[in-house]
Motif scaffolding. Structure first.
Motif, mmCIF file in Angstrom:
data_model
loop_
_atom_site.group_PDB
_atom_site.id
_atom_site.type_symbol
_atom_site.label_atom_id
_atom_site.label_comp_id
_atom_site.label_asym_id
_atom_site.label_seq_id
_atom_site.Cartn_x
_atom_site.Cartn_y
_atom_site.Cartn_z
ATOM 1 N N CYS A 286 0.850 -1.195 0.000
ATOM 2 C CA CYS A 286 0.000 0.000 0.000
ATOM 3 C C CYS A 286 0.885 1.245 0.000
ATOM 4 C CB CYS A 286 -0.893 0.000 1.245
ATOM 5 S SG CYS A 286 -2.018 1.413 1.345
ATOM 6 N N LEU A 287 0.426 2.263 -0.729
ATOM 7 C CA LEU A 287 1.102 3.563 -0.724
ATOM 8 C C LEU A 287 0.097 4.642 -0.332
ATOM 9 C CD1 LEU A 287 3.434 5.551 -1.489
ATOM 10 C CD2 LEU A 287 2.500 5.541 -3.823
ATOM 11 N N TYR A 288 0.476 5.472 0.621
ATOM 12 C CA TYR A 288 -0.262 6.690 0.934
ATOM 13 C C TYR A 288 0.474 7.832 0.261
ATOM 14 C CZ TYR A 288 -3.590 5.233 4.626
ATOM 15 O OH TYR A 288 -4.643 4.688 5.331
ATOM 16 N N THR A 289 -0.173 8.459 -0.727
ATOM 17 C CA THR A 289 0.433 9.595 -1.401
ATOM 18 C C THR A 289 -0.490 10.802 -1.306
ATOM 19 O OG1 THR A 289 1.192 10.479 -3.531
ATOM 20 C CG2 THR A 289 -0.524 8.808 -3.634
ATOM 21 N N GLY A 290 0.108 11.982 -1.310
ATOM 22 C CA GLY A 290 -0.685 13.212 -1.349
ATOM 23 C C GLY A 290 -1.026 13.607 -2.774
ATOM 24 N N LEU A 291 -0.474 12.897 -3.749
ATOM 25 C CA LEU A 291 -0.785 13.186 -5.157
ATOM 26 C C LEU A 291 -2.153 12.605 -5.515
ATOM 27 C CD1 LEU A 291 2.674 12.242 -6.750
ATOM 28 C CD2 LEU A 291 1.841 14.519 -6.093
ATOM 29 N N ASP A 292 -2.657 12.980 -6.695
ATOM 30 C CA ASP A 292 -3.948 12.442 -7.133
ATOM 31 C C ASP A 292 -3.790 11.147 -7.918
ATOM 32 O OD1 ASP A 292 -5.418 14.437 -5.923
ATOM 33 O OD2 ASP A 292 -5.193 15.783 -7.637
ATOM 34 N N ASP B 249 3.616 1.975 -13.454
ATOM 35 C CA ASP B 249 4.664 1.078 -12.936
ATOM 36 C C ASP B 249 4.496 0.855 -11.437
ATOM 37 O OD1 ASP B 249 5.775 0.879 -15.361
ATOM 38 O OD2 ASP B 249 7.569 2.056 -14.925
ATOM 39 N N LEU B 250 4.278 1.935 -10.714
ATOM 40 C CA LEU B 250 4.088 1.805 -9.266
ATOM 41 C C LEU B 250 2.791 1.059 -8.971
ATOM 42 C CD1 LEU B 250 5.210 5.268 -7.779
ATOM 43 C CD2 LEU B 250 6.359 3.065 -7.552
ATOM 44 N N LYS B 251 1.741 1.409 -9.685
ATOM 45 C CA LYS B 251 0.439 0.781 -9.413
ATOM 46 C C LYS B 251 0.492 -0.726 -9.646
ATOM 47 C CE LYS B 251 -2.394 4.326 -11.085
ATOM 48 N NZ LYS B 251 -3.642 4.811 -11.592
ATOM 49 N N GLN B 252 1.322 -1.129 -10.588
ATOM 50 C CA GLN B 252 1.418 -2.564 -10.880
ATOM 51 C C GLN B 252 1.941 -3.350 -9.673
ATOM 52 O OE1 GLN B 252 3.872 -3.404 -14.277
ATOM 53 N NE2 GLN B 252 2.411 -4.909 -15.009
ATOM 54 N N GLN B 253 2.709 -2.694 -8.827
ATOM 55 C CA GLN B 253 3.276 -3.373 -7.649
ATOM 56 C C GLN B 253 2.509 -3.030 -6.368
ATOM 57 O OE1 GLN B 253 5.464 -5.738 -7.784
ATOM 58 N NE2 GLN B 253 5.766 -5.498 -9.977
ATOM 59 N N LEU B 254 1.381 -2.359 -6.532
ATOM 60 C CA LEU B 254 0.587 -1.951 -5.360
ATOM 61 C C LEU B 254 -0.730 -2.704 -5.298
ATOM 62 C CD1 LEU B 254 1.100 1.924 -5.496
ATOM 63 C CD2 LEU B 254 1.659 0.445 -3.540
ATOM 64 N N THR B 255 -1.112 -3.078 -4.084
ATOM 65 C CA THR B 255 -2.439 -3.669 -3.867
ATOM 66 C C THR B 255 -3.440 -2.564 -3.548
ATOM 67 O OG1 THR B 255 -1.240 -5.482 -2.779
ATOM 68 C CG2 THR B 255 -3.642 -5.530 -2.666
ATOM 69 N N TYR B 256 -2.991 -1.597 -2.755
ATOM 70 C CA TYR B 256 -3.863 -0.495 -2.320
ATOM 71 C C TYR B 256 -3.156 0.836 -2.566
ATOM 72 C CZ TYR B 256 -5.693 -4.343 0.601
ATOM 73 O OH TYR B 256 -6.171 -5.539 1.074
ATOM 74 N N LEU B 257 -3.972 1.886 -2.789
ATOM 75 C CA LEU B 257 -3.420 3.225 -2.999
ATOM 76 C C LEU B 257 -4.336 4.256 -2.354
ATOM 77 C CD1 LEU B 257 -1.373 5.100 -4.476
ATOM 78 C CD2 LEU B 257 -2.932 5.049 -6.444
#
Ligand code: SF4
Length: 150
Positions: A94-100, A105-113
């Motif tokens: 999971c990544l917590y980002t302040g961006l929209d 590439d990042l999303k492919q390795q993420l389960t949650y955003l």
């Protein structure tokens, strides 16, 4: 290389998961009212090397289900290596980002955003008026309702 200012086991930030969470130093967004403005400097904390993460994942084997990065998208190549490591260990990410949004590439390795900067007047994920969105990237489903206290 990314650095982190805190490492902890958390239960609420990612619903249904026991997460090893790293607070990454150096967020460049400068949201007004940020609860962790002490982490804005990129040169504080400890290095989060792939070797260090591997070692921690071994220590927590069988005890955690997810690795959470609170920031770090500003160094996408380094974050990608860490996410790939966590996924290879059979864990959710999971990544917590302040961006929209972040890169495919990042999303492919993420389960949650979690996306969206902190806006005090709208509140965080536990606020019905929040601008922030917590998404299960496997299904595209918004999971914000799981953060609202009933
Ligand atoms: S995105 Fe999060 S850490 Fe970065 S400035 Fe905004 S509230 Fe603080």
């Amino acid at each position: 290389m990314l650095r982190f200012t805190a490492e902890q086991i958390v239960f609420q930030e990612v619903p249904g998961e026991v997460s090893l969470a790293f607070t990454i130093a150096g967020c460049p967004l400068g949201c007004k009212g940020c609860h962790s403005s002490y982490t804005w400097r990129a040169d504080i904390g400890c290095l989060l090397t792939p070797e260090y993460l591997s070692h921690r994942l071994q220590s927590y084997q069988g005890l955690i289900s997810c690795v959470l990065f609170l920031g770090g998208e500003w160094q996408p190549q380094h974050l990608l290596v860490l996410l790939t490591l966590a996924r290879a260990a059979g864990l959710h990410t999971c990544l917590y980002t302040g961006l929209d949004d972040v890169s495919p590439d990042l999303k492919q390795q993420l389960t949650y955003l979690k996306t969206g900067r902190w806006l005090q007047e709208l509140g965080g994920l536990n606020s019905p008026t929040t601008n922030q969105i917590f998404t299960d990237l496997r299904t595209g489903q918004c999971l914000n309702h799981l953060f609202i206290q009933k």
